[in-house]
Design an enzyme around this catalytic site. Sequence first.
Site, PDB file in Angstrom:
ATOM      1  N   ALA A 258      29.137   2.085  -2.412  1.00 25.80           N
ATOM      2  CA  ALA A 258      30.290   2.782  -1.840  1.00 25.80           C
ATOM      3  C   ALA A 258      31.512   2.544  -2.709  1.00 25.80           C
ATOM      4  CB  ALA A 258      30.553   2.286  -0.420  1.00 25.80           C
ATOM      5  N   ASP A 259      32.458   3.460  -2.608  1.00 22.84           N
ATOM      6  CA  ASP A 259      33.741   3.291  -3.270  1.00 22.84           C
ATOM      7  C   ASP A 259      34.825   3.843  -2.369  1.00 22.84           C
ATOM      8  OD1 ASP A 259      35.179   2.623  -5.921  1.00 22.84           O
ATOM      9  OD2 ASP A 259      35.996   4.563  -5.314  1.00 22.84           O
ATOM     10  N   THR A 260      35.910   3.107  -2.233  1.00 22.76           N
ATOM     11  CA  THR A 260      37.052   3.541  -1.431  1.00 22.76           C
ATOM     12  C   THR A 260      38.252   3.740  -2.335  1.00 22.76           C
ATOM     13  OG1 THR A 260      36.229   2.378   0.517  1.00 22.76           O
ATOM     14  CG2 THR A 260      38.570   2.956   0.499  1.00 22.76           C
ATOM     15  N   THR A 261      38.853   4.903  -2.209  1.00 22.98           N
ATOM     16  CA  THR A 261      40.000   5.292  -3.020  1.00 22.98           C
ATOM     17  C   THR A 261      41.113   5.769  -2.102  1.00 22.98           C
ATOM     18  OG1 THR A 261      38.563   5.926  -4.845  1.00 22.98           O
ATOM     19  CG2 THR A 261      40.762   6.878  -4.835  1.00 22.98           C
TER      20      THR A 261
ATOM     21  N   ALA B  66      33.411   7.181  -0.535  1.00 24.11           N
ATOM     22  CA  ALA B  66      32.187   7.870  -0.935  1.00 24.11           C
ATOM     23  C   ALA B  66      31.026   6.897  -0.873  1.00 24.11           C
ATOM     24  CB  ALA B  66      32.337   8.433  -2.343  1.00 24.11           C
TER      25      ALA B  66
END
Length: 195
Positions: free
Chosen positions: A74-77, A111
């Site tokens: 996962a990636d948090t932006t 995402a």
Amino acid sequence: MTTTLYLASASPRRRELLAQLCPHFERIHAEIDETPRPGEEAVAYAERMAREKAVEGWRTVVESGLPVRPLLAADTTVVLDGVIYGKPVDAADARRMLLAFSGNTHQVVTALAVREGERMLQRTSITDVSFRALSADEIDRYLDSGEAFDKAGAYGIQGKACVFIERIAGSYTGVMGLPLFETAALLAEFGFSFP
């Protein structure tokens, strides 16, 4: 039914959230270059980061001879007016971010990517987060707490910054770093069942 997976993330918040869905998982190291590409929009950036973490994590699984099972990345932006806000490099950078969010609504994009063998699926959560106007003293006190420095956008919704947030529209757990609704739906595609 699948019950065990890999998590390609060092985030303690993701581990806590994932444990609510799947208590049996193993953390896998997935080091990647997280530099945004010139002109890359926030959603595309977060989705690329999640994919690259899944690819790198899967490489670790294969090279280590670990059992084949799904791997979650996962990636948090955080984004405001098209500008991506990553983790602050120092107090001045964190202050700059919080001042930008003060009295405004920004988006938190998380995402997800799940990979098993050559199969990879993705989902994305986008949440609007509205901050009330913040005073300089409030920002200073928050920075003094130390909480701002390992989080995209320089704040954690689950911590002391909760008092800054007037409202959200979307996924609370997505703002924390792992949207559980989307995570469960994605893992179901790989044989997991909930609750």
